[in-house]
Enzyme design. Sequence first.
Site, PDB file in Angstrom:
ATOM      1  N   ASN A  28      46.863  37.029  43.912  1.00  7.81           N
ATOM      2  CA  ASN A  28      45.837  38.053  44.137  1.00  7.81           C
ATOM      3  C   ASN A  28      44.504  37.346  44.363  1.00  7.81           C
ATOM      4  O   ASN A  28      43.877  36.869  43.416  1.00  7.81           O
ATOM      5  CB  ASN A  28      45.779  38.970  42.902  1.00  7.81           C
ATOM      6  CG  ASN A  28      44.673  40.002  42.998  1.00  7.81           C
ATOM      7  OD1 ASN A  28      44.043  40.161  44.050  1.00  7.81           O
ATOM      8  ND2 ASN A  28      44.434  40.711  41.899  1.00  7.81           N
TER       9      ASN A  28
ATOM     10  N   GLU B 129      49.493  43.304  32.358  1.00  9.70           N
ATOM     11  CA  GLU B 129      48.269  42.491  32.474  1.00  9.70           C
ATOM     12  C   GLU B 129      47.277  42.897  31.396  1.00  9.70           C
ATOM     13  O   GLU B 129      46.456  43.789  31.614  1.00  9.70           O
ATOM     14  CB  GLU B 129      47.591  42.742  33.830  1.00  9.70           C
ATOM     15  CG  GLU B 129      48.243  42.076  34.987  1.00  9.70           C
ATOM     16  CD  GLU B 129      47.215  41.685  36.063  1.00  9.70           C
ATOM     17  OE1 GLU B 129      47.303  40.577  36.561  1.00  9.70           O
ATOM     18  OE2 GLU B 129      46.332  42.493  36.377  1.00  9.70           O
TER      19      GLU B 129
ATOM     20  N   GLY C 166      41.225  36.526  33.876  1.00  9.00           N
ATOM     21  CA  GLY C 166      40.056  35.728  34.248  1.00  9.00           C
ATOM     22  C   GLY C 166      39.338  35.096  33.071  1.00  9.00           C
ATOM     23  O   GLY C 166      38.210  34.623  33.209  1.00  9.00           O
TER      24      GLY C 166
ATOM     25  N   GLU D  73      40.559  45.952  37.323  1.00 11.67           N
ATOM     26  CA  GLU D  73      39.231  45.861  37.959  1.00 11.67           C
ATOM     27  C   GLU D  73      38.929  47.133  38.752  1.00 11.67           C
ATOM     28  O   GLU D  73      37.778  47.559  38.844  1.00 11.67           O
ATOM     29  CB  GLU D  73      39.155  44.601  38.837  1.00 11.67           C
ATOM     30  CG  GLU D  73      39.050  43.357  37.967  1.00 11.67           C
ATOM     31  CD  GLU D  73      39.631  42.092  38.575  1.00 11.67           C
ATOM     32  OE1 GLU D  73      39.877  42.053  39.792  1.00 11.67           O
ATOM     33  OE2 GLU D  73      39.848  41.127  37.810  1.00 11.67           O
TER      34      GLU D  73
ATOM     35  N   HIS E 202      44.981  48.117  39.385  1.00 13.74           N
ATOM     36  CA  HIS E 202      44.456  46.898  38.752  1.00 13.74           C
ATOM     37  C   HIS E 202      43.293  47.283  37.828  1.00 13.74           C
ATOM     38  O   HIS E 202      42.505  48.168  38.151  1.00 13.74           O
ATOM     39  CB  HIS E 202      43.997  45.904  39.822  1.00 13.74           C
ATOM     40  CG  HIS E 202      43.738  44.548  39.260  1.00 13.74           C
ATOM     41  ND1 HIS E 202      42.608  44.252  38.545  1.00 13.74           N
ATOM     42  CD2 HIS E 202      44.485  43.418  39.276  1.00 13.74           C
ATOM     43  CE1 HIS E 202      42.667  42.985  38.148  1.00 13.74           C
ATOM     44  NE2 HIS E 202      43.798  42.457  38.574  1.00 13.74           N
TER      45      HIS E 202
ATOM     46  N   SER F 218      45.334  34.934  33.486  1.00 14.87           N
ATOM     47  CA  SER F 218      45.094  33.507  33.241  1.00 14.87           C
ATOM     48  C   SER F 218      46.354  32.647  33.366  1.00 14.87           C
ATOM     49  O   SER F 218      46.547  31.707  32.580  1.00 14.87           O
ATOM     50  CB  SER F 218      44.416  33.299  31.873  1.00 14.87           C
ATOM     51  OG  SER F 218      43.147  33.922  31.868  1.00 14.87           O
TER      52      SER F 218
ATOM     53  N   LYS G 197      41.740  38.548  45.265  1.00 15.86           N
ATOM     54  CA  LYS G 197      40.579  39.392  44.925  1.00 15.86           C
ATOM     55  C   LYS G 197      39.511  39.299  46.028  1.00 15.86           C
ATOM     56  O   LYS G 197      39.856  39.127  47.193  1.00 15.86           O
ATOM     57  CB  LYS G 197      40.034  39.027  43.538  1.00 15.86           C
ATOM     58  CG  LYS G 197      41.144  39.045  42.475  1.00 15.86           C
ATOM     59  CD  LYS G 197      40.639  38.972  41.072  1.00 15.86           C
ATOM     60  CE  LYS G 197      41.838  38.953  40.113  1.00 15.86           C
ATOM     61  NZ  LYS G 197      41.464  38.985  38.729  1.00 15.86           N
TER      62      LYS G 197
HETATM   63  P1  PGA Z   1      43.640  35.835  36.611  1.00 15.82           P
HETATM   64  O1  PGA Z   1      43.804  37.286  37.270  1.00 15.82           O
HETATM   65  O2  PGA Z   1      44.912  35.074  36.922  1.00 15.82           O
HETATM   66  O3  PGA Z   1      42.427  35.245  37.283  1.00 15.82           O
HETATM   67  O4  PGA Z   1      43.477  36.033  35.151  1.00 15.82           O
HETATM   68  C1  PGA Z   1      45.019  37.961  37.230  1.00 15.82           C
HETATM   69  C2  PGA Z   1      44.898  39.287  37.924  1.00 15.82           C
HETATM   70  O5  PGA Z   1      43.838  39.908  37.865  1.00 15.82           O
HETATM   71  O6  PGA Z   1      45.862  39.741  38.557  1.00 15.82           O
END
Ligand code: PGA
Length: 255
Positions: A9, A167, A173, A98, A96, A213, A11
């Site tokens: 992803n 998740e 992140g 976010e 997601h 992460s 982003k």
């Molecule tokens: P990350 O994000 O690996 O940077 O923690 C995962 C995600 O948001 O799918």
Amino acid sequence: MRRPLIGGNWKMNTTLSDASVLATAVKNGVAELEGVEVVLFPPFVWLYPVFEIIEKGPSFLTLGAQNMHFLDEGAYTGEISPLMLKNMCQYVILGHSERRTYFNEKNELINDKVKSALHHGLSPVICLGEYKKEDKVEAKNDVFVQLKAVLKDIPKDLIKKAVLVYEPVWAIGTGKPASGVYAASMVLQMRQTLAKMYNLETASQIRILYGGSVTADNILEFTSQREIDGALVGGTSLKAKEFISICRQVAQATK
Ligand code: PGA
């Protein structure tokens, strides 16, 4: 057997040239692998350029979008419809955290999007996770309330195409992933919930990934858990070498 899936992803990152370099590196780096499926999720504007690059790559390397509107067309400035995605993408990330946090997306809207994706033959990659690390009871409530709500009224024959992702929001992140054992226990309970909503056979066919992460150093902690069918990788998916290493390790482990 559920085939492991590794999603990258990206982003809201990459310029056009970054996207081309990254997609080309991944295409070449995973070319010889077997037993794994790899999906790239670039920003909308790079879907077509990346599509053209990976089209000539292995068939298990495919494309997904990071979001979509649930309607086919209309006066929705700035939005992207499933019709625009369906001939390029096989997957679309929905729900997601976010999107929930910054764009106020709620379960009902995500449910509409999941239905629309499935209707158009796109596999939704549905993200579910709790916000706080400390409170395990609340964690479970968050995840299972989300799970039931976003899958509301989705029939058994369609749900098999969906991919779920556990998740935990606190792990996204932050560089502080969940432990493999904890993630697996949540994934197991998600599968049990699916078995109650549908049946055991259906639940056992749906892939459930871990996200938050994930790196080349910790990927096997997750995928060595029988319940976890791969990973949705954010930050690390922007580093070609590390992302390819993740895909390699997972492919190797299936042998
Ligand atoms: P990350 O994000 O690996 O940077 O923690 C995962 C995600 O948001 O799918």
